[in-house]
Design a protein around this motif. Structure first.
Motif, PDB file in Angstrom:
ATOM      1  N   ASP A 185     -62.785-110.155   2.264  1.00  0.00           N
ATOM      2  CA  ASP A 185     -62.829-111.409   1.519  1.00  0.00           C
ATOM      3  C   ASP A 185     -63.990-112.303   1.933  1.00  0.00           C
ATOM      4  OD1 ASP A 185     -61.780-111.893   4.052  1.00  0.00           O
ATOM      5  OD2 ASP A 185     -60.491-113.537   3.348  1.00  0.00           O
ATOM      6  N   LYS A 186     -64.702-111.906   3.005  1.00  0.00           N
ATOM      7  CA  LYS A 186     -65.848-112.696   3.465  1.00  0.00           C
ATOM      8  C   LYS A 186     -67.153-112.278   2.775  1.00  0.00           C
ATOM      9  CE  LYS A 186     -64.206-114.069   8.054  1.00  0.00           C
ATOM     10  NZ  LYS A 186     -62.786-113.776   7.854  1.00  0.00           N
ATOM     11  N   THR A 187     -67.074-111.273   1.896  1.00  0.00           N
ATOM     12  CA  THR A 187     -68.252-110.835   1.130  1.00  0.00           C
ATOM     13  C   THR A 187     -67.951-111.008  -0.355  1.00  0.00           C
ATOM     14  OG1 THR A 187     -67.576-108.527   0.760  1.00  0.00           O
ATOM     15  CG2 THR A 187     -68.638-109.041   2.879  1.00  0.00           C
ATOM     16  N   PRO A 188     -68.971-110.985  -1.203  1.00  0.00           N
ATOM     17  CA  PRO A 188     -68.704-110.943  -2.639  1.00  0.00           C
ATOM     18  C   PRO A 188     -67.906-109.685  -2.989  1.00  0.00           C
ATOM     19  CG  PRO A 188     -70.994-111.524  -2.219  1.00  0.00           C
ATOM     20  CD  PRO A 188     -70.409-111.107  -0.900  1.00  0.00           C
ATOM     21  N   PRO A 189     -67.199-109.655  -4.112  1.00  0.00           N
ATOM     22  CA  PRO A 189     -66.394-108.481  -4.480  1.00  0.00           C
ATOM     23  C   PRO A 189     -67.229-107.207  -4.553  1.00  0.00           C
ATOM     24  CG  PRO A 189     -65.865-110.355  -5.884  1.00  0.00           C
ATOM     25  CD  PRO A 189     -67.067-110.760  -5.080  1.00  0.00           C
ATOM     26  N   GLU A 190     -66.671-106.117  -4.064  1.00  0.00           N
ATOM     27  CA  GLU A 190     -67.413-104.853  -4.027  1.00  0.00           C
ATOM     28  C   GLU A 190     -67.658-104.312  -5.435  1.00  0.00           C
ATOM     29  OE1 GLU A 190     -64.291-101.293  -3.158  1.00  0.00           O
ATOM     30  OE2 GLU A 190     -64.368-102.878  -1.624  1.00  0.00           O
ATOM     31  N   ILE A 191     -68.775-103.595  -5.581  1.00  0.00           N
ATOM     32  CA  ILE A 191     -69.127-102.993  -6.869  1.00  0.00           C
ATOM     33  C   ILE A 191     -69.170-101.468  -6.774  1.00  0.00           C
ATOM     34  CG2 ILE A 191     -70.325-104.929  -7.938  1.00  0.00           C
ATOM     35  CD1 ILE A 191     -72.849-104.105  -6.688  1.00  0.00           C
ATOM     36  N   PHE A 192     -69.049-100.941  -5.561  1.00  0.00           N
ATOM     37  CA  PHE A 192     -68.973 -99.491  -5.352  1.00  0.00           C
ATOM     38  C   PHE A 192     -68.407 -99.266  -3.960  1.00  0.00           C
ATOM     39  CE2 PHE A 192     -70.616 -95.530  -3.604  1.00  0.00           C
ATOM     40  CZ  PHE A 192     -70.334 -94.630  -4.619  1.00  0.00           C
ATOM     41  N   SER A 193     -67.633 -98.211  -3.812  1.00  0.00           N
ATOM     42  CA  SER A 193     -67.132 -97.854  -2.488  1.00  0.00           C
ATOM     43  C   SER A 193     -66.732 -96.386  -2.480  1.00  0.00           C
ATOM     44  CB  SER A 193     -65.934 -98.728  -2.086  1.00  0.00           C
ATOM     45  OG  SER A 193     -64.860 -98.542  -2.979  1.00  0.00           O
ATOM     46  N   TRP A 233     -62.125 -98.040   3.318  1.00  0.00           N
ATOM     47  CA  TRP A 233     -63.403 -97.547   2.792  1.00  0.00           C
ATOM     48  C   TRP A 233     -64.224 -96.870   3.886  1.00  0.00           C
ATOM     49  CZ3 TRP A 233     -67.378-100.067   5.345  1.00  0.00           C
ATOM     50  CH2 TRP A 233     -67.051-101.290   5.943  1.00  0.00           C
ATOM     51  N   LEU A 234     -65.109 -95.963   3.461  1.00  0.00           N
ATOM     52  CA  LEU A 234     -66.105 -95.366   4.354  1.00  0.00           C
ATOM     53  C   LEU A 234     -67.474 -95.995   4.120  1.00  0.00           C
ATOM     54  CD1 LEU A 234     -65.171 -91.571   4.175  1.00  0.00           C
ATOM     55  CD2 LEU A 234     -64.522 -93.255   5.923  1.00  0.00           C
ATOM     56  N   VAL A 235     -67.772 -96.302   2.850  1.00  0.00           N
ATOM     57  CA  VAL A 235     -68.996 -97.006   2.463  1.00  0.00           C
ATOM     58  C   VAL A 235     -68.591 -98.079   1.459  1.00  0.00           C
ATOM     59  CG1 VAL A 235     -71.239 -96.844   1.315  1.00  0.00           C
ATOM     60  CG2 VAL A 235     -70.473 -94.990   2.800  1.00  0.00           C
ATOM     61  N   ARG A 236     -69.207 -99.239   1.580  1.00  0.00           N
ATOM     62  CA  ARG A 236     -68.857-100.337   0.684  1.00  0.00           C
ATOM     63  C   ARG A 236     -70.127-101.042   0.236  1.00  0.00           C
ATOM     64  NH1 ARG A 236     -66.804-105.801   1.466  1.00  0.00           N
ATOM     65  NH2 ARG A 236     -65.457-106.314  -0.307  1.00  0.00           N
ATOM     66  N   VAL A 237     -70.240-101.299  -1.088  1.00  0.00           N
ATOM     67  CA  VAL A 237     -71.422-101.943  -1.665  1.00  0.00           C
ATOM     68  C   VAL A 237     -70.985-103.206  -2.397  1.00  0.00           C
ATOM     69  CG1 VAL A 237     -73.425-101.667  -3.173  1.00  0.00           C
ATOM     70  CG2 VAL A 237     -72.471 -99.665  -1.984  1.00  0.00           C
ATOM     71  N   PHE A 238     -71.728-104.290  -2.185  1.00  0.00           N
ATOM     72  CA  PHE A 238     -71.420-105.560  -2.845  1.00  0.00           C
ATOM     73  C   PHE A 238     -72.705-106.368  -2.981  1.00  0.00           C
ATOM     74  CE2 PHE A 238     -70.318-105.505   1.661  1.00  0.00           C
ATOM     75  CZ  PHE A 238     -71.169-106.475   2.184  1.00  0.00           C
ATOM     76  N   PRO A 239     -72.736-107.350  -3.884  1.00  0.00           N
ATOM     77  CA  PRO A 239     -73.938-108.173  -4.023  1.00  0.00           C
ATOM     78  C   PRO A 239     -74.230-108.936  -2.731  1.00  0.00           C
ATOM     79  CG  PRO A 239     -72.486-108.470  -5.904  1.00  0.00           C
ATOM     80  CD  PRO A 239     -71.705-107.682  -4.883  1.00  0.00           C
ATOM     81  N   ASN A 240     -75.499-109.102  -2.428  1.00  0.00           N
ATOM     82  CA  ASN A 240     -75.900-109.899  -1.278  1.00  0.00           C
ATOM     83  C   ASN A 240     -75.432-111.344  -1.475  1.00  0.00           C
ATOM     84  OD1 ASN A 240     -77.555-111.470   0.640  1.00  0.00           O
ATOM     85  ND2 ASN A 240     -78.661-109.561   0.936  1.00  0.00           N
ATOM     86  N   LYS A 241     -74.851-111.906  -0.434  1.00  0.00           N
ATOM     87  CA  LYS A 241     -74.343-113.285  -0.527  1.00  0.00           C
ATOM     88  C   LYS A 241     -75.477-114.285  -0.724  1.00  0.00           C
ATOM     89  CE  LYS A 241     -70.834-116.177   1.697  1.00  0.00           C
ATOM     90  NZ  LYS A 241     -69.925-116.297   2.880  1.00  0.00           N
ATOM     91  N   TYR A 242     -76.654-113.915  -0.249  1.00  0.00           N
ATOM     92  CA  TYR A 242     -77.837-114.778  -0.401  1.00  0.00           C
ATOM     93  C   TYR A 242     -78.934-113.964  -1.088  1.00  0.00           C
ATOM     94  CZ  TYR A 242     -75.102-117.117   3.186  1.00  0.00           C
ATOM     95  OH  TYR A 242     -74.077-117.702   3.891  1.00  0.00           O
ATOM     96  N   ALA A 248     -81.370-107.666  -9.090  1.00  0.00           N
ATOM     97  CA  ALA A 248     -80.119-107.483  -8.351  1.00  0.00           C
ATOM     98  C   ALA A 248     -80.455-107.279  -6.886  1.00  0.00           C
ATOM     99  CB  ALA A 248     -79.330-106.288  -8.892  1.00  0.00           C
ATOM    100  N   HIS A 249     -79.585-107.742  -6.017  1.00  0.00           N
ATOM    101  CA  HIS A 249     -79.780-107.605  -4.577  1.00  0.00           C
ATOM    102  C   HIS A 249     -78.429-107.227  -3.987  1.00  0.00           C
ATOM    103  CE1 HIS A 249     -81.695-109.499  -0.696  1.00  0.00           C
ATOM    104  NE2 HIS A 249     -81.257-108.252  -0.504  1.00  0.00           N
ATOM    105  N   GLU A 250     -78.315-105.998  -3.490  1.00  0.00           N
ATOM    106  CA  GLU A 250     -77.035-105.479  -3.025  1.00  0.00           C
ATOM    107  C   GLU A 250     -77.098-105.030  -1.573  1.00  0.00           C
ATOM    108  OE1 GLU A 250     -75.913-103.757  -7.485  1.00  0.00           O
ATOM    109  OE2 GLU A 250     -75.839-102.393  -5.762  1.00  0.00           O
ATOM    110  N   VAL A 251     -75.957-105.080  -0.918  1.00  0.00           N
ATOM    111  CA  VAL A 251     -75.810-104.633   0.470  1.00  0.00           C
ATOM    112  C   VAL A 251     -74.956-103.371   0.476  1.00  0.00           C
ATOM    113  CG1 VAL A 251     -74.895-105.202   2.751  1.00  0.00           C
ATOM    114  CG2 VAL A 251     -75.991-106.978   1.370  1.00  0.00           C
ATOM    115  N   ILE A 252     -75.423-102.348   1.212  1.00  0.00           N
ATOM    116  CA  ILE A 252     -74.691-101.088   1.350  1.00  0.00           C
ATOM    117  C   ILE A 252     -74.253-100.967   2.813  1.00  0.00           C
ATOM    118  CG2 ILE A 252     -74.824 -98.570   1.156  1.00  0.00           C
ATOM    119  CD1 ILE A 252     -77.486 -99.848  -0.702  1.00  0.00           C
TER     120      ILE A 252
END
Length: 344
Positions: free
Chosen positions: A50-58, A71-80, A105-109
Motif C-alpha cells: 500500500d506504500k506504492t502505487p497500485p501494481e500493473i504487473f506481477s 509476489w516474486l516480481v512486482r511492477v508499478f508506476p514510479n511514485k515520482y 510512462a515511468h515504472e519500477v520493477i
C-alpha cells in the motif's frame, strides 16, 4: 602506448590510456551499503504494497491477489515519475524553442521480495523473472501507438543512481526515440547497406574467434568487453543468434540469457568488490506510422541486434568526456576481460 579506438556502434571514440592503466584493486569505489535501516519502512517489502502505487504487473505463483504479499516480481508506476501517461505528447513552440508535453510512462520493477538480495546474489530463476517482467511490460506499453521507445535500465549502487537499497529496475516509455538509440540504428544500417550483414553479428563472431575480450559464453549468448569500451570493465551481453527485438525472446532463451548475466555480474562483483554499475537494455523500436523519419525502420529487423550493456561506474566523467563526447578508459578491455575470465 595509448590508443584512440573508434566505437562504431555508438559513433564515438575512446582513448585507451595505458599510461593511466589501472588494475581491479586500483578502483576503490565500493557499494557495500548499510543495511541497518528499519526495513519495515521500505516500500518494496512484503506487506508494504500500500506504500506504492497500485501494481500493473506481477509474477505470483500462489495466485495471490494484486497489491498483497505473495509476489516474486512486482511492477508499478514510479511514485515520482519523470513522465506521465495522462499527459499528451503535444509538440509546441516557445519563441525559438521547441518542447513536447510530458507524456510517457515511468515504472519500477521490483525483482525480488528479499530486501537483502542484490544482483550479485540472484540465481537464474530471479533473472528469468526479471526478464519476463521487462518483456511483458515493453510489449504492453507498445500497444500505445504514441510511445516510440521504451528504455529499460537497472542502477546498482548509489554512485550509479540507485536511490533505494532494495533491488529494483526501472523503465521509461518515451514519445521520441533517444539519440543514442537513433545513432546505433543509423550506424548498423550504414554497415548493412555497405556489407549486407548485421554489424553486431560480425562483432560477436570476431570476439569469439579472437577470444581475448570474451568473459563468458554459452550456446546462445556471449558476454565480452567491447574493443572500444567507453568505461573500464564495461561488458556487453548479446545473443549469438540474430534478433532485433528483445520482446520476441522465448522463455527457453531466457534461461541461457539468465545464465550469462548471472556469471557476468558475479565476476564483476568479485573482481571489483561490488562496483556500482548501470545495466541498460538496447532493443529496436516498434514501427510507428507517424514518426517523422520513417527511413529508420527500413530493414531494421535485419541490421539491428538487441543487446545489454553493463557499465561500471568506477571512474568519473570529467571535462574532457563532457566536452567532447569522447571517453578516457584507463583499463585495456583485453586486460579487463582477462581479470573477469580468471575470477572463479
Amino acid at each position: 602506448m595509448s590508443e584512440i579506438r573508434y566505437n562504431f556502434l555508438k559513433d564515438t571514440y575512446t582513448i585507451i590510456s595505458v599510461e593511466r592503466s589501472k588494475r581491479p584493486h586500483d578502483f576503490t569505489i565500493s557499494i557495500y551499503e548499510e543495511e541497518t535501516t528499519d526495513i519495515s519502512k521500505c516500500p518494496f517489502e512484503y506487506g508494504n504494497e500500500d506504500k506504492t502505487p497500485p501494481e500493473i504487473f506481477s509474477i505470483r505463483p500462489d495466485g495471490s491477489p494484486p497489491n498483497t504479499p505473495g509476489w516474486l516480481v512486482r511492477v508499478f508506476p514510479n511514485k515520482y515519475p519523470a513522465l506521465r501517461i495522462e499527459n499528451q505528447p503535444i509538440y509546441e513552440g516557445y519563441h525559438m524553442f521547441d518542447k513536447i508535453g510530458g507524456f510517457g510512462a515511468h515504472e519500477v520493477i521490483v525483482e525480488t521480495p528479499d530486501h537483502f538480495k542484490h544482483t550479485q546474489d540472484f540465481e537464474e530463476k530471479d533473472f528469468i523473472n526479471m526478464f519476463i517482467a521487462f518483456r511483458e511490460r515493453i510489449k504492453s506499453l507498445y500497444q500505445d501507438l504514441r510511445i516510440k521507445y521504451v528504455h529499460v535500465f537497472k542502477n546498482h549502487g548509489k554512485e550509479a543512481g540507485k536511490s533505494l537499497v532494495h533491488s529494483h529496475s526501472q523503465l521509461i516509455a518515451l514519445p521520441i526515440i533517444p539519440k543514442q538509440q537513433l545513432t546505433m540504428i543509423k550506424q548498423t544500417k550504414k554497415y548493412y547497406q555497405q556489407k549486407g550483414r548485421c554489424y553486431l553479428c560480425d562483432e560477436i563472431k570476431t570476439e569469439i574467434n579472437l577470444a581475448e575480450r570474451v568473459v563468458y559464453e554459452n550456446e546462445d549468448f556471449v558476454s565480452y568487453c567491447p574493443y572500444a569500451s567507453l568505461y573500464p570493465f564495461e561488458v556487453k551481453i548479446a545473443p549469438k543468434f540474430h534478433s532485433h527485438d528483445f520482446t520476441t525472446i522465448t522463455d527457453e532463451k531466457l534461461k541461457t540469457l539468465a545464465d550469462v548475466l548471472k556469471f557476468t555480474v558475479r565476476k564483476l562483483h568479485k573482481t571489483l568488490i561490488n562496483p556500482p554499475f548501470n545495466m541498460i537494455l538496447h532493443t529496436a523500436p516498434p514501427y510507428r506510422e507517424d514518426y517523422i523519419d520513417k527511413t529508420i525502420y527500413e530493414h531494421l529487423d535485419k541490421h539491428f541486434h538487441w543487446h545489454i550493456d553493463i557499465l561500471p561506474r568506477i571512474t568519473t566523467l570529467a571535462g574532457f568526456e563532457l566536452g567532447t563526447d569522447y571517453y578516457i578508459n584507463p583499463t585495456m578491455p583485453e586486460e579487463a576481460a582477462r581479470f573477469l575470465r580468471e575470477v572463479v
